[in-house]
Design an enzyme around this catalytic site. Structure first.
Site, PDB file in Angstrom:
ATOM      1  N   HIS A   1       0.752  -1.249   0.055  1.00  0.00           N
ATOM      2  CA  HIS A   1       0.067  -0.212  -0.148  1.00  0.00           C
ATOM      3  C   HIS A   1       0.885   1.427  -0.012  1.00  0.00           C
ATOM      4  O   HIS A   1       0.640   2.143  -0.730  1.00  0.00           O
ATOM      5  CB  HIS A   1      -0.930  -0.028   1.151  1.00  0.00           C
ATOM      6  CG  HIS A   1      -2.064   1.206   1.255  1.00  0.00           C
ATOM      7  ND1 HIS A   1      -3.060   1.159   1.033  1.00  0.00           N
ATOM      8  CD2 HIS A   1      -1.585   2.352   1.364  1.00  0.00           C
ATOM      9  CE1 HIS A   1      -3.907   2.114   0.946  1.00  0.00           C
ATOM     10  NE2 HIS A   1      -2.746   2.967   1.555  1.00  0.00           N
ATOM     11  N   GLU A   2       1.916   1.027   0.864  1.00  0.00           N
ATOM     12  CA  GLU A   2       2.664   2.525   1.034  1.00  0.00           C
ATOM     13  C   GLU A   2       3.533   2.626  -0.167  1.00  0.00           C
ATOM     14  O   GLU A   2       4.116   3.707  -0.557  1.00  0.00           O
ATOM     15  CB  GLU A   2       3.166   2.625   2.517  1.00  0.00           C
ATOM     16  CG  GLU A   2       2.483   2.684   3.738  1.00  0.00           C
ATOM     17  CD  GLU A   2       1.513   3.612   3.484  1.00  0.00           C
ATOM     18  OE1 GLU A   2       1.707   4.757   3.224  1.00  0.00           O
ATOM     19  OE2 GLU A   2       0.366   3.539   4.282  1.00  0.00           O
TER      20      GLU A   2
ATOM     21  N   HIS B   1       2.001   4.181  -3.078  1.00  0.00           N
ATOM     22  CA  HIS B   1       1.769   5.574  -3.173  1.00  0.00           C
ATOM     23  C   HIS B   1       3.179   6.263  -3.481  1.00  0.00           C
ATOM     24  O   HIS B   1       3.400   6.976  -4.282  1.00  0.00           O
ATOM     25  CB  HIS B   1       1.755   5.867  -1.575  1.00  0.00           C
ATOM     26  CG  HIS B   1       0.196   5.818  -1.288  1.00  0.00           C
ATOM     27  ND1 HIS B   1      -0.893   6.109  -2.058  1.00  0.00           N
ATOM     28  CD2 HIS B   1      -0.547   5.424  -0.099  1.00  0.00           C
ATOM     29  CE1 HIS B   1      -1.968   5.971  -1.223  1.00  0.00           C
ATOM     30  NE2 HIS B   1      -1.861   5.481   0.038  1.00  0.00           N
TER      31      HIS B   1
END
Length: 220
Positions: free
Chosen positions: A25-26, A29
């Protein structure tokens, strides 16, 4: 007495699934921000699949105890984007989309080993693990799209809003955070957030099943 949101026997699967979910997820980003010209996350060592760089100890503990939590937010400087509105939306949606894709792939693994009779060959540990990966990543996908600060769903709405609305949102953002915390840490979550998440989870699971059923029918 078990004070955790999950059963003790589920804990190994939860930990592995969370590490996978939060890390990708990170990273998503950071990767999309980098592609659109912002190297803030890269310069801080966040453009990596090393989970140590992304996990937040308190946020991880919270999800084990309360059923929700967070990773270390990836820093993004939207002033570095050539097209801030488009890039901002894509950076924000990249995290939840990564969880969606992880859940989709893991669901496919489970679907095909069961459909084609490999369930007796694959160890139960992997079946339980992939079930947890599907479950948690779908929840994180839906949860992060909720329109509350500081979640990705709020940032998407913020980036799509005209400047006048965006300035108003920034002005009242602190109250939005307070409202969000009240909803998730009080019994109100049973009547607000969780019905929405559970309904979304069922819809996503049905969509996955329909897609893989169509794929499997091509080989039968």
């Amino acid at each position: 007495m078990n004070f955790l949101a999950f059963n003790l026997e589920e804990l190994p699967f939860v930990v592995i699934a969370l590490i996978l979910a939060f890390t990708f997820h990170e990273y998503a980003h950071a990767y999309v921000a980098h592609k659109f010209g912002d190297d803030t996350a890269k310069n801080q060592g966040r453009l990596t699949l090393n989970p140590i760089q992304h996990l937040d100890p308190i946020g991880t503990l919270f999800i084990l105890i309360a059923g929700f939590g967070w990773a270390r937010p990836v820093p993004v400087n939207r002033f570095n984007f050539k097209n801030p509105k488009l890039a901002g939306v894509l950076v924000s949606i990249a995290g939840p989309l990564s969880n969606f894709l992880i859940a989709f792939v893991a669901y496919g693994f489970l679907y095909f080993i069961i459909t084609f009779g490999f369930g007796m060959v694959v160890p139960q540990f992997f079946i339980d693990l992939f079930n947890m990966i599907v479950y948690l990543n779908i929840i994180l996908f839906i949860f992060n799209l909720l329109p509350f600060p500081p979640l990705d769903g709020y940032r998407i709405i913020e980036d799509l809003s005209p400047p006048r609305i965006r300035s108003k949102m920034s002005q009242y953002e602190q109250y939005g955070v307070l409202l969000f915390l009240i909803l998730v840490i009080t019994p109100l979550d049973r009547y607000t957030i969780w019905p929405f998440i559970n309904g979304g989870r069922e819809a996503v699971g049905l969509a996955f099943n329909t897609i893989y059923y169509g794929i499997a029918s091509l080989f039968s």
